[in-house]
Design a protein around this motif. Structure first.
Motif, short mmCIF file in Angstrom:
data_model
loop_
_atom_site.label_atom_id
_atom_site.label_comp_id
_atom_site.label_asym_id
_atom_site.label_seq_id
_atom_site.Cartn_x
_atom_site.Cartn_y
_atom_site.Cartn_z
N ARG A 17 52.04 -107.18 -23.20
CA ARG A 17 53.28 -107.79 -23.66
C ARG A 17 53.23 -107.94 -25.18
NH1 ARG A 17 56.60 -109.72 -19.84
NH2 ARG A 17 55.80 -109.90 -17.71
N TRP A 18 54.31 -107.50 -25.83
CA TRP A 18 54.40 -107.54 -27.28
C TRP A 18 55.62 -108.35 -27.71
CZ3 TRP A 18 50.12 -105.57 -29.22
CH2 TRP A 18 49.47 -104.52 -28.58
N PRO A 19 55.47 -109.17 -28.74
CA PRO A 19 56.65 -109.80 -29.33
C PRO A 19 57.39 -108.80 -30.21
CG PRO A 19 54.71 -110.42 -30.57
CD PRO A 19 54.23 -109.57 -29.42
N GLY A 20 58.69 -108.89 -30.26
CA GLY A 20 59.43 -108.05 -31.19
C GLY A 20 60.03 -106.81 -30.58
N VAL A 21 60.08 -105.74 -31.38
CA VAL A 21 60.84 -104.54 -31.07
C VAL A 21 59.90 -103.35 -30.88
CG1 VAL A 21 62.59 -102.93 -31.93
CG2 VAL A 21 62.80 -105.37 -32.39
N LEU A 22 60.06 -102.63 -29.77
CA LEU A 22 59.29 -101.41 -29.50
C LEU A 22 60.18 -100.21 -29.80
CD1 LEU A 22 56.99 -100.77 -26.43
CD2 LEU A 22 58.41 -98.97 -27.39
N MET A 82 44.87 -94.56 -16.00
CA MET A 82 45.36 -95.89 -15.74
C MET A 82 46.79 -96.05 -16.22
SD MET A 82 44.00 -99.54 -17.26
CE MET A 82 43.22 -100.36 -15.90
N LEU A 83 47.63 -96.65 -15.41
CA LEU A 83 49.01 -96.92 -15.79
C LEU A 83 49.07 -98.20 -16.61
CD1 LEU A 83 50.87 -96.20 -12.43
CD2 LEU A 83 50.74 -94.72 -14.43
N THR A 84 49.79 -98.13 -17.73
CA THR A 84 49.95 -99.31 -18.58
C THR A 84 51.42 -99.50 -18.92
OG1 THR A 84 47.77 -98.96 -19.58
CG2 THR A 84 49.29 -100.41 -20.75
N ILE A 85 51.90 -100.70 -18.73
CA ILE A 85 53.26 -101.06 -19.12
C ILE A 85 53.21 -101.78 -20.46
CG2 ILE A 85 55.31 -102.42 -18.56
CD1 ILE A 85 54.56 -102.12 -15.60
N HIS A 86 53.94 -101.27 -21.43
CA HIS A 86 54.10 -101.94 -22.72
C HIS A 86 55.49 -102.58 -22.72
CE1 HIS A 86 50.54 -100.21 -24.81
NE2 HIS A 86 50.71 -99.25 -23.91
N ALA A 87 55.52 -103.90 -22.68
CA ALA A 87 56.77 -104.64 -22.60
C ALA A 87 57.05 -105.35 -23.92
CB ALA A 87 56.70 -105.66 -21.46
N ALA A 88 58.31 -105.32 -24.35
CA ALA A 88 58.69 -105.95 -25.61
C ALA A 88 60.00 -106.71 -25.43
CB ALA A 88 58.83 -104.90 -26.70
N GLU A 89 60.31 -107.55 -26.41
CA GLU A 89 61.54 -108.31 -26.34
C GLU A 89 62.77 -107.42 -26.47
OE1 GLU A 89 60.87 -111.07 -29.48
OE2 GLU A 89 59.36 -112.20 -28.38
N LEU A 90 62.61 -106.31 -27.19
CA LEU A 90 63.70 -105.34 -27.34
C LEU A 90 63.11 -103.95 -27.42
CD1 LEU A 90 66.79 -104.96 -27.80
CD2 LEU A 90 66.29 -104.94 -30.26
N LEU A 91 63.66 -103.04 -26.62
CA LEU A 91 63.24 -101.63 -26.61
C LEU A 91 64.33 -100.80 -27.27
CD1 LEU A 91 61.56 -99.15 -25.66
CD2 LEU A 91 62.78 -99.32 -23.47
N LEU A 92 63.95 -100.02 -28.29
CA LEU A 92 64.86 -99.07 -28.93
C LEU A 92 64.43 -97.67 -28.54
CD1 LEU A 92 65.18 -100.49 -32.58
CD2 LEU A 92 66.64 -100.97 -30.60
N PRO A 93 65.04 -97.07 -27.51
CA PRO A 93 64.59 -95.74 -27.08
C PRO A 93 64.81 -94.66 -28.13
CG PRO A 93 65.88 -96.83 -25.36
CD PRO A 93 66.06 -97.63 -26.62
N GLY A 94 65.81 -94.84 -28.99
CA GLY A 94 66.05 -93.86 -30.05
C GLY A 94 67.24 -92.98 -29.84
#
Length: 212
Positions: free
Chosen positions: A50-55, A1-13
């Protein structure tokens, strides 16, 4: 199953932060990352979390040997009257002289505390079979090392100059889906408030910690 994790800010690194970013997980791998609108448009049938904050990428705790092999975490509430609520080390641990099964149970409690801080890997030398089993079952990767610098702490961000210093690896397509989400607005907030702000930890595409 495909899942999208969305956040207010993404830090790829390894690249600039992405406001309103998202990570697409396919099985145990990262399939896409970028602005949520682009990821969602490319995969409209994917489930969305959907997540609040930073991923961010998952964190590495470099004090694994001390925490897992040289510390005893009392079982709350069953051992509080006997041992108190604080972890035992040094002479207190020597007096307790826990059996191997007891060490394994302590390590299991420790891994739950690490997952609750966005940790996906530990640097450690693990000599106790029951401890190795607990770490393996928790899904944590074991890396060489484990001495760390300074006092042993559950928080990998303690003393870090920037969050990237504690990242296991940048987020990239095709790599294992291991990341964490923190209830802070940005990198500065993450450093200031620490890894205890973690609200979700994903390893191998599985949600292994979620703050209630």
């Amino acid at each position: 199953m495909l899942t999208i994790h969305a956040a207010e800010l993404l830090l790829p690194g390894d690249r600039a932060p992405v406001p309103g970013g998202a990570v697409l997980v396919d099985g145990d791998r990262i399939a896409m990352l970028g602005p949520y609108e682009e990821v969602a448009a490319a995969h409209p049938a994917a489930r969305v979390r959907r997540w609040p904050g930073v991923l961010t990428p998952g964190l590495v705790n470099r004090h694994g040997t001390a925490l897992l092999e040289q510390t005893y975490f009392p079982d709350d509430p069953f051992e509080l009257d006997e041992l108190g609520g604080e972890p035992l080390t040094g002479a207190a641990l020597a007096r307790l002289a826990p059996s191997e099964p007891r060490k394994g149970n302590s390590a299991r409690r420790c891994t739950q505390k690490l997952l609750a801080r966005g940790v996906v890997a530990v640097a450690a030398r693990l000599s106790t079979p029951a401890v190795r089993t607990a770490v393996h079952r928790a899904g944590l990767e074991v890396l060489p090392g484990g001495a760390g610098e300074g006092p042993a702490t559950l928080d990998p961000l303690s003393g870090a100059e920037r969050p990237a210093d504690a990242f296991r690896a940048p987020l990239a397509c095709g790599d294992p889906a291991r990341f964490a989400v923190f209830a802070v607005p940005d990198e500065a907030g993450l450093l200031a408030r620490g890894a205890g702000t973690c609200i979700a930890t994903v390893i191998g595409g599985r949600l292994l910690h979620r703050r209630a």
